[in-house]
Design a protein around this motif. Structure first.
Motif, mmCIF file in Angstrom:
data_model
loop_
_atom_site.group_PDB
_atom_site.id
_atom_site.type_symbol
_atom_site.label_atom_id
_atom_site.label_comp_id
_atom_site.label_asym_id
_atom_site.label_seq_id
_atom_site.Cartn_x
_atom_site.Cartn_y
_atom_site.Cartn_z
ATOM 1 N N THR A 57 0.831 -1.204 0.000
ATOM 2 C CA THR A 57 0.000 0.000 0.000
ATOM 3 C C THR A 57 0.864 1.252 0.000
ATOM 4 O O THR A 57 0.596 2.216 -0.738
ATOM 5 C CB THR A 57 -0.942 0.007 1.222
ATOM 6 N N THR A 58 1.917 1.256 0.802
ATOM 7 C CA THR A 58 2.823 2.407 0.862
ATOM 8 C C THR A 58 3.550 2.597 -0.460
ATOM 9 O O THR A 58 3.665 3.726 -0.955
ATOM 10 C CB THR A 58 3.828 2.243 2.023
ATOM 11 N N LEU A 59 4.037 1.506 -1.046
ATOM 12 C CA LEU A 59 4.741 1.603 -2.326
ATOM 13 C C LEU A 59 3.827 2.182 -3.410
ATOM 14 O O LEU A 59 4.209 3.117 -4.131
ATOM 15 C CB LEU A 59 5.252 0.230 -2.758
ATOM 16 N N ILE A 60 2.632 1.653 -3.512
ATOM 17 C CA ILE A 60 1.701 2.138 -4.531
ATOM 18 C C ILE A 60 1.300 3.589 -4.248
ATOM 19 O O ILE A 60 1.175 4.399 -5.176
ATOM 20 C CB ILE A 60 0.482 1.201 -4.639
ATOM 21 N N SER A 61 1.150 3.943 -2.988
ATOM 22 C CA SER A 61 0.798 5.327 -2.633
ATOM 23 C C SER A 61 1.893 6.303 -3.034
ATOM 24 O O SER A 61 1.602 7.398 -3.546
ATOM 25 C CB SER A 61 0.533 5.444 -1.132
ATOM 26 N N ILE A 62 3.135 5.936 -2.827
ATOM 27 C CA ILE A 62 4.249 6.805 -3.225
ATOM 28 C C ILE A 62 4.235 7.015 -4.736
ATOM 29 O O ILE A 62 4.395 8.143 -5.227
ATOM 30 C CB ILE A 62 5.601 6.239 -2.730
ATOM 31 N N ILE A 63 4.015 5.941 -5.480
ATOM 32 C CA ILE A 63 3.973 6.044 -6.939
ATOM 33 C C ILE A 63 2.785 6.917 -7.376
ATOM 34 O O ILE A 63 2.906 7.760 -8.266
ATOM 35 C CB ILE A 63 3.891 4.646 -7.586
ATOM 36 N N ALA A 64 1.634 6.719 -6.734
ATOM 37 C CA ALA A 64 0.449 7.521 -7.076
ATOM 38 C C ALA A 64 0.686 9.002 -6.782
ATOM 39 O O ALA A 64 0.264 9.877 -7.560
ATOM 40 C CB ALA A 64 -0.772 7.010 -6.317
ATOM 41 N N LEU A 65 1.367 9.302 -5.701
ATOM 42 C CA LEU A 65 1.682 10.699 -5.377
ATOM 43 C C LEU A 65 2.609 11.313 -6.425
ATOM 44 O O LEU A 65 2.514 12.501 -6.723
ATOM 45 C CB LEU A 65 2.282 10.808 -3.981
ATOM 46 N N CYS A 66 3.487 10.496 -6.987
ATOM 47 C CA CYS A 66 4.354 10.991 -8.067
ATOM 48 C C CYS A 66 3.528 11.396 -9.277
ATOM 49 O O CYS A 66 3.781 12.431 -9.901
ATOM 50 C CB CYS A 66 5.361 9.917 -8.474
ATOM 51 N N ALA A 67 2.531 10.580 -9.610
ATOM 52 C CA ALA A 67 1.661 10.910 -10.743
ATOM 53 C C ALA A 67 0.897 12.200 -10.462
ATOM 54 O O ALA A 67 0.771 13.056 -11.345
ATOM 55 C CB ALA A 67 0.699 9.758 -11.021
ATOM 56 N N LEU A 68 0.417 12.345 -9.239
ATOM 57 C CA LEU A 68 -0.296 13.560 -8.860
ATOM 58 C C LEU A 68 0.623 14.777 -8.946
ATOM 59 O O LEU A 68 0.238 15.831 -9.462
ATOM 60 C CB LEU A 68 -0.877 13.427 -7.451
ATOM 61 N N TYR A 69 1.848 14.643 -8.455
ATOM 62 C CA TYR A 69 2.819 15.741 -8.501
ATOM 63 C C TYR A 69 3.019 16.226 -9.935
ATOM 64 O O TYR A 69 3.133 17.420 -10.186
ATOM 65 C CB TYR A 69 4.150 15.269 -7.908
ATOM 66 N N ARG A 70 3.065 15.292 -10.880
ATOM 67 C CA ARG A 70 3.301 15.659 -12.284
ATOM 68 C C ARG A 70 2.233 16.586 -12.831
ATOM 69 O O ARG A 70 2.516 17.401 -13.701
ATOM 70 C CB ARG A 70 3.352 14.414 -13.168
ATOM 71 N N VAL A 71 0.983 16.422 -12.373
ATOM 72 C CA VAL A 71 -0.095 17.236 -12.945
ATOM 73 C C VAL A 71 -0.323 18.538 -12.181
ATOM 74 O O VAL A 71 -1.064 19.392 -12.639
ATOM 75 C CB VAL A 71 -1.416 16.433 -13.063
ATOM 76 N N LEU A 72 0.311 18.688 -11.023
ATOM 77 C CA LEU A 72 0.214 19.927 -10.252
ATOM 78 C C LEU A 72 1.324 20.882 -10.696
ATOM 79 O O LEU A 72 2.369 20.446 -11.191
ATOM 80 C CB LEU A 72 0.351 19.635 -8.759
ATOM 81 N N PRO A 73 1.148 22.177 -10.507
ATOM 82 C CA PRO A 73 2.233 23.111 -10.841
ATOM 83 C C PRO A 73 3.489 22.793 -10.015
ATOM 84 O O PRO A 73 3.399 22.540 -8.814
ATOM 85 C CB PRO A 73 1.654 24.473 -10.448
ATOM 86 N N HIS A 74 4.624 22.769 -10.694
ATOM 87 C CA HIS A 74 5.891 22.490 -10.023
ATOM 88 C C HIS A 74 7.026 23.100 -10.846
ATOM 89 O O HIS A 74 6.825 23.444 -12.004
ATOM 90 C CB HIS A 74 6.100 20.975 -9.834
#
Length: 169
Positions: free
Chosen positions: A6-23
């Motif tokens: 769950t933690t591994l998949i959550s970290i990966i999902a947060l990376c995908a979210l980061y990509r679509v947010l302003p950065h």
């Protein structure tokens, strides 16, 4: 699902979210996500498929482009670097994997722009121009990879130490 997965998949999902947010431009967790996945997922299939799925979802939101096969290929190779890092995780291996992934991504993606785009002339001079044009952005790629790798590997190491039963392989 177990807490580790769950933690591994959550970290990966947060990376995908980061990509679509302003950065900041080119400061992205993408290569770090791939290296981390290769080092920590228990199966090679999951290590490859989960980051690619995260990329695909975020790319559908960001937009598709002709260099995506090259980007995805570079990510798969970075996952393979993660297999090496995961054999004996240490700060030196994470650093070597991070630097290698950054360089790989730089060369592959800039060469892809030259190969499939019409921004640069064909031939070796055009390739050199494409690589040279990417140099000013490389510092940000490198910074993002180093910071996100330190964050992912450090956080996961802390979780493994604090919750050894839940995060056992």
């Amino acid at each position: 699902m177990n807490p580790r997965l769950t933690t591994l998949i959550s970290i990966i999902a947060l990376c995908a979210l980061y990509r679509v947010l302003p950065h900041p431009w080119n400061v992205s967790p993408v290569a770090a996500m791939a290296l981390f996945a290769g080092a920590h997922f228990q199966t090679r299939a999951m290590a490859v498929l989960v980051p690619l799925a995260a990329m695909a979802v975020s790319d559908l939101l960001l937009g598709l482009h002709p260099t995506l096969p090259f980007v995805y290929g570079a990510l798969v190779v970075t996952v393979a670097l993660g297999f090496w890092v995961g054999k004996d995780i240490s700060p030196a291996r994470v650093l070597a994997g991070s630097l290698s992934g950054s360089l790989l991504f730089f060369f592959v993606t800039n060469a892809a722009v030259w190969l499939v785009g019409d921004f640069y002339p064909s031939g070796i001079n055009g390739l050199w121009q494409a690589l040279a044009a990417g140099v000013p952005f490389f510092q940000y790629t490198l910074l993002g990879d180093l910071v996100f790798n330190a964050l992912f590997f450090g956080l996961f190491y802390a979780l493994e130490r604090h919750f050894p039963k839940q995060f056992a392989h």
